[in-house]
Design a protein around this motif. Structure first.
Motif, PDB file in Angstrom:
ATOM      1  N   GLN A 119       3.649  -1.826   9.840  1.00  0.00           N
ATOM      2  CA  GLN A 119       2.749  -0.843   9.228  1.00  0.00           C
ATOM      3  C   GLN A 119       3.557   0.291   8.586  1.00  0.00           C
ATOM      4  O   GLN A 119       3.218   0.773   7.496  1.00  0.00           O
ATOM      5  CB  GLN A 119       1.804  -0.260  10.288  1.00  0.00           C
ATOM      6  CG  GLN A 119       0.832  -1.271  10.900  1.00  0.00           C
ATOM      7  CD  GLN A 119       1.385  -1.946  12.152  1.00  0.00           C
ATOM      8  OE1 GLN A 119       2.591  -2.155  12.277  1.00  0.00           O
ATOM      9  NE2 GLN A 119       0.487  -2.312  13.066  1.00  0.00           N
ATOM     10  N   ARG A 122       4.966  -0.928   5.364  1.00  0.00           N
ATOM     11  CA  ARG A 122       3.919  -0.952   4.330  1.00  0.00           C
ATOM     12  C   ARG A 122       3.624   0.462   3.824  1.00  0.00           C
ATOM     13  O   ARG A 122       3.381   0.682   2.628  1.00  0.00           O
ATOM     14  CB  ARG A 122       2.629  -1.584   4.887  1.00  0.00           C
ATOM     15  CG  ARG A 122       2.762  -3.065   5.221  1.00  0.00           C
ATOM     16  CD  ARG A 122       1.408  -3.758   5.307  1.00  0.00           C
ATOM     17  NE  ARG A 122       0.631  -3.443   6.505  1.00  0.00           N
ATOM     18  CZ  ARG A 122       0.705  -4.107   7.652  1.00  0.00           C
ATOM     19  NH1 ARG A 122       1.543  -5.138   7.780  1.00  0.00           N
ATOM     20  NH2 ARG A 122      -0.059  -3.783   8.680  1.00  0.00           N
ATOM     21  N   TYR A 123       3.663   1.438   4.738  1.00  0.00           N
ATOM     22  CA  TYR A 123       3.381   2.844   4.424  1.00  0.00           C
ATOM     23  C   TYR A 123       4.404   3.388   3.416  1.00  0.00           C
ATOM     24  O   TYR A 123       4.055   4.003   2.409  1.00  0.00           O
ATOM     25  CB  TYR A 123       3.433   3.618   5.737  1.00  0.00           C
ATOM     26  CG  TYR A 123       3.077   5.083   5.678  1.00  0.00           C
ATOM     27  CD1 TYR A 123       1.766   5.494   5.901  1.00  0.00           C
ATOM     28  CD2 TYR A 123       4.056   6.064   5.466  1.00  0.00           C
ATOM     29  CE1 TYR A 123       1.430   6.843   5.891  1.00  0.00           C
ATOM     30  CE2 TYR A 123       3.736   7.399   5.461  1.00  0.00           C
ATOM     31  CZ  TYR A 123       2.417   7.794   5.673  1.00  0.00           C
ATOM     32  OH  TYR A 123       2.105   9.129   5.669  1.00  0.00           O
ATOM     33  N   ARG A 125       6.386   1.591   1.394  1.00  0.00           N
ATOM     34  CA  ARG A 125       6.286   0.884   0.112  1.00  0.00           C
ATOM     35  C   ARG A 125       5.108   1.373  -0.723  1.00  0.00           C
ATOM     36  O   ARG A 125       5.155   1.335  -1.952  1.00  0.00           O
ATOM     37  CB  ARG A 125       6.140  -0.623   0.345  1.00  0.00           C
ATOM     38  CG  ARG A 125       7.417  -1.275   0.821  1.00  0.00           C
ATOM     39  CD  ARG A 125       7.118  -2.704   1.252  1.00  0.00           C
ATOM     40  NE  ARG A 125       8.164  -3.204   2.124  1.00  0.00           N
ATOM     41  CZ  ARG A 125       9.228  -3.876   1.686  1.00  0.00           C
ATOM     42  NH1 ARG A 125       9.376  -4.133   0.410  1.00  0.00           N
ATOM     43  NH2 ARG A 125      10.154  -4.278   2.537  1.00  0.00           N
ATOM     44  N   ALA A 126       4.035   1.790  -0.044  1.00  0.00           N
ATOM     45  CA  ALA A 126       2.844   2.264  -0.753  1.00  0.00           C
ATOM     46  C   ALA A 126       3.018   3.694  -1.263  1.00  0.00           C
ATOM     47  O   ALA A 126       2.116   4.239  -1.897  1.00  0.00           O
ATOM     48  CB  ALA A 126       1.627   2.156   0.162  1.00  0.00           C
ATOM     49  N   GLY A 127       4.178   4.314  -0.933  1.00  0.00           N
ATOM     50  CA  GLY A 127       4.453   5.660  -1.435  1.00  0.00           C
ATOM     51  C   GLY A 127       3.869   6.788  -0.596  1.00  0.00           C
ATOM     52  O   GLY A 127       3.962   7.962  -0.953  1.00  0.00           O
ATOM     53  N   HIS A 128       3.268   6.447   0.566  1.00  0.00           N
ATOM     54  CA  HIS A 128       2.608   7.479   1.380  1.00  0.00           C
ATOM     55  C   HIS A 128       3.588   8.470   2.019  1.00  0.00           C
ATOM     56  O   HIS A 128       3.210   9.592   2.347  1.00  0.00           O
ATOM     57  CB  HIS A 128       1.750   6.841   2.478  1.00  0.00           C
ATOM     58  CG  HIS A 128       0.646   5.979   1.944  1.00  0.00           C
ATOM     59  ND1 HIS A 128      -0.120   6.347   0.849  1.00  0.00           N
ATOM     60  CD2 HIS A 128       0.173   4.770   2.347  1.00  0.00           C
ATOM     61  CE1 HIS A 128      -1.004   5.392   0.603  1.00  0.00           C
ATOM     62  NE2 HIS A 128      -0.838   4.425   1.485  1.00  0.00           N
ATOM     63  N   TRP A 129       4.840   8.045   2.201  1.00  0.00           N
ATOM     64  CA  TRP A 129       5.847   8.935   2.825  1.00  0.00           C
ATOM     65  C   TRP A 129       6.023  10.196   1.987  1.00  0.00           C
ATOM     66  O   TRP A 129       6.310  11.279   2.503  1.00  0.00           O
ATOM     67  CB  TRP A 129       7.164   8.166   2.975  1.00  0.00           C
ATOM     68  CG  TRP A 129       8.199   8.847   3.827  1.00  0.00           C
ATOM     69  CD1 TRP A 129       8.012   9.859   4.719  1.00  0.00           C
ATOM     70  CD2 TRP A 129       9.595   8.535   3.878  1.00  0.00           C
ATOM     71  NE1 TRP A 129       9.182  10.206   5.328  1.00  0.00           N
ATOM     72  CE2 TRP A 129      10.185   9.398   4.830  1.00  0.00           C
ATOM     73  CE3 TRP A 129      10.404   7.604   3.217  1.00  0.00           C
ATOM     74  CZ2 TRP A 129      11.542   9.369   5.126  1.00  0.00           C
ATOM     75  CZ3 TRP A 129      11.766   7.573   3.529  1.00  0.00           C
ATOM     76  CH2 TRP A 129      12.326   8.443   4.466  1.00  0.00           C
ATOM     77  N   GLU A 131       3.801  11.786   0.567  1.00  0.00           N
ATOM     78  CA  GLU A 131       2.700  12.711   0.857  1.00  0.00           C
ATOM     79  C   GLU A 131       2.841  13.342   2.232  1.00  0.00           C
ATOM     80  O   GLU A 131       2.741  14.552   2.394  1.00  0.00           O
ATOM     81  CB  GLU A 131       1.349  11.974   0.768  1.00  0.00           C
ATOM     82  CG  GLU A 131       1.044  11.412  -0.609  1.00  0.00           C
ATOM     83  CD  GLU A 131       0.238  10.110  -0.561  1.00  0.00           C
ATOM     84  OE1 GLU A 131      -0.460   9.861   0.457  1.00  0.00           O
ATOM     85  OE2 GLU A 131       0.340   9.333  -1.528  1.00  0.00           O
ATOM     86  N   LYS A 132       3.059  12.494   3.249  1.00  0.00           N
ATOM     87  CA  LYS A 132       3.255  13.018   4.611  1.00  0.00           C
ATOM     88  C   LYS A 132       3.969  11.996   5.487  1.00  0.00           C
ATOM     89  O   LYS A 132       3.969  10.804   5.175  1.00  0.00           O
ATOM     90  CB  LYS A 132       1.913  13.431   5.234  1.00  0.00           C
ATOM     91  CG  LYS A 132       0.833  12.363   5.294  1.00  0.00           C
ATOM     92  CD  LYS A 132      -0.399  12.980   5.968  1.00  0.00           C
ATOM     93  CE  LYS A 132      -1.501  12.061   6.342  1.00  0.00           C
ATOM     94  NZ  LYS A 132      -2.130  11.165   5.465  1.00  0.00           N
ATOM     95  N   TYR A 134       4.957   9.424   8.545  1.00  0.00           N
ATOM     96  CA  TYR A 134       4.154   8.388   9.219  1.00  0.00           C
ATOM     97  C   TYR A 134       3.623   8.963  10.536  1.00  0.00           C
ATOM     98  O   TYR A 134       4.344   9.644  11.252  1.00  0.00           O
ATOM     99  CB  TYR A 134       5.013   7.147   9.473  1.00  0.00           C
ATOM    100  CG  TYR A 134       4.208   5.954   9.933  1.00  0.00           C
ATOM    101  CD1 TYR A 134       3.450   5.230   9.032  1.00  0.00           C
ATOM    102  CD2 TYR A 134       4.185   5.585  11.281  1.00  0.00           C
ATOM    103  CE1 TYR A 134       2.679   4.148   9.449  1.00  0.00           C
ATOM    104  CE2 TYR A 134       3.424   4.504  11.709  1.00  0.00           C
ATOM    105  CZ  TYR A 134       2.669   3.792  10.785  1.00  0.00           C
ATOM    106  OH  TYR A 134       1.906   2.735  11.211  1.00  0.00           O
ATOM    107  N   ASP A 270      -5.554  -3.383  11.088  1.00  0.00           N
ATOM    108  CA  ASP A 270      -4.238  -2.890  10.681  1.00  0.00           C
ATOM    109  C   ASP A 270      -3.377  -2.446  11.861  1.00  0.00           C
ATOM    110  O   ASP A 270      -2.183  -2.226  11.717  1.00  0.00           O
ATOM    111  CB  ASP A 270      -4.398  -1.743   9.679  1.00  0.00           C
ATOM    112  CG  ASP A 270      -3.101  -1.472   8.934  1.00  0.00           C
ATOM    113  OD1 ASP A 270      -2.472  -2.452   8.472  1.00  0.00           O
ATOM    114  OD2 ASP A 270      -2.686  -0.295   8.860  1.00  0.00           O
TER     115      ASP A 270
END
Ligand code: 8YV
Length: 319
Positions: A119, A122-123, A125-129, A131-132, A134, A270
C-alpha cells in the motif's frame, strides 16, 4: 529416448523435460488435442507420471502399468494418493528443497501486511507522498505468533520468528518432541492466545475450512491471518466477513479457494495483502523442485526406490 514411457500432465521447469527426455520416452498430455485418444493409445504402457497438475482416480485407473507418480510441489492434495496406494502406485512430492524459500516469503508477507508495504508503494507511485506522509501503521512489536502446522516449513518460519523476537506457539495433530514452542491441542485455543495466525498445514479433507468464523473471532480485532498453505484450509466467506466487519485486523494471503480466481470482495479491500501463490516461486527453488521430480523417477526406474515418497505410500512398502 528410453524404453520406459512417462506421462507429463503439465509443463514443468525446462530442466525436467531436458533431464527426462534422454532417459525416458515422455508423452506430454497437455499438448494432445485429443487427450482421450492419446491415453487410449499409450495408457497401457505408461509406467510413471511427472505430475505438474492434478492426478485423479480416473486417470490412475486408465494407466494399468503405472508404478509411480512424481508430483511437483510439497503439497499433493491434488494427487489422489489414497487411490494410488490402493493400486500399489507410489507417490512422491518435493519436500525440504522449498522450505526456506516459502518461510522467507511468509515473513515477507507478514511484514508487508503489518506495515502495509504494498500500500505504501502504491501511495508513493500515485504521488500522494507529495501531499502528506503515509499514515502510521500497526506494528510487529509485542505480537505472538501461532503456527498452524509445525512441519518442515512451519519450523523454518518459527526460526525466523524467533529472530524477530516473536514468541511462537503452534497447533497440529500432536505436540512435537524436538521443539520448545508452546503446543495447543485446539486451534481455537491457539487463536485466542496469539494475534498472528500463520497457516502452513497441508490441504485436503482433514483440514478443509478448519480456519472458520469461530477461529477468526478467537484471533480477535488485532489479529492478522497469514495463509501460505492452501486456500481450502480457510473458510473464505467467513474470512471476508471477518475482514469486512473488523473481527480481525488484516490478512496476508498467498493462496485461495479457487485459484487463480480471487473473490472480488478481497480484491476490493485495500488493507490486506494478496499474492498470486508465489511461496516457492523463484528460479532457484523451482529448479530444485523440478530436479527432485527427476531424481525420484530416475531412482525408481534404476531400481533404487523413491527419494521422497509421501506418507500414504511409504517405502520400503509395509506388508
Ligand atoms: C507450487 C506449492 O506452486 O509446493 C507446493 O505445495 O504450493 C507450490 O510450491 C505448486 O505445488 C506447484 O504447482
Amino acid at each position: 529416448a528410453g524404453a520406459v514411457e512417462l506421462l507429463m500432465t503439465a509443463p514443468l521447469q525446462s530442466i525436467v523435460a531436458k533431464s527426462l527426455t534422454g532417459r525416458f520416452t515422455v508423452h506430454n498430455l497437455w499438448e494432445a488435442a485429443d487427450k482421450d485418444a492419446l491415453l487410449a493409445d499409450i495408457g497401457g504402457r505408461v509406467r510413471g507420471i511427472a505430475a505438474g497438475s492434478a492426478v485423479d482416480a480416473a486417470l490412475i485407473d486408465r494407466l494399468p502399468a503405472l508404478e509411480i507418480i512424481a508430483s511437483f510441489g510439497v503439497g499433493y492434495d491434488k494427487i489422489d494418493a489414497a487411490h494410488a496406494a490402493k493400486k500399489g502406485v507410489l507417490v512422491t512430492n518435493t519436500p525440504d528443497v522449498l522450505s526456506d524459500e516459502v518461510a522467507d516469503l511468509t515473513l515477507g508477507l507478514l511484514l508487508s501486511t503489518v506495515r502495509q508495504l504494498p500500500q505504501a508503494d502504491r501511495y508513493l507511485r500515485a504521488g500522494h507522498w507529495l501531499e502528506k506522509p503515509y499514515p502510521l501503521t500497526a506494528t510487529l512489536a509485542g505480537r505472538k505468533v501461532g503456527i498452524l502446522g509445525l512441519g518442515r516449513i512451519g519450523k523454518a518460519i518459527a526460526r525466523r520468528c524467533e529472530a524477530f523476537n516473536l514468541p511462537v506457539a503452534y497447533h497440529g495433530r500432536r505436540p512435537q518432541a524436538d521443539v520448545t514452542y508452546q503446543y495447543f491441542d485446539s486451534l481455537v485455543g491457539l487463536a485466542k492466545a496469539v494475534d498472528v495466525l500463520i497457516v502452513v498445514i497441508p490441504g485436503g479433507n482433514e483440514t478443509d475450512k478448519i480456519v472458520n468464523a469461530e477461529v477468526l473471532a478467537a484471533l480477535g480485532s488485532n489479529g492478522i491471518l497469514i495463509n501460505v498453505a492452501r486456500g481450502s484450509v480457510v473458510d473464505e466467506k467467513a474470512l471476508i466477513k471477518a475482514l469486512a466487519d473488523g473481527t480481525i485486523l488484516s490478512a496476508g494471503l498467498d493462496v485461495f479457494e479457487k485459484e487463480p480466481q480471487v473473490p472480488a470482495e478481497l480484491v476490493a479491500m485495500d488493507h490486506i495483502v494478496l499474492l498470486p501463490h508465489v511461496g516457492s516461486a523463484t528460479h532457484h527453488t523451482r529448479d530444485a523442485m523440478g530436479q527432485l521430480v527427476v531424481d525420484n523417477l530416475v531412482s525408481w526406474f534404476d531400481g533404487k526406490g523413491p527419494v521422497t515418497p509421501v506418507v500414504e505410500t511409504p517405502w520400503p512398502r509395509k506388508g
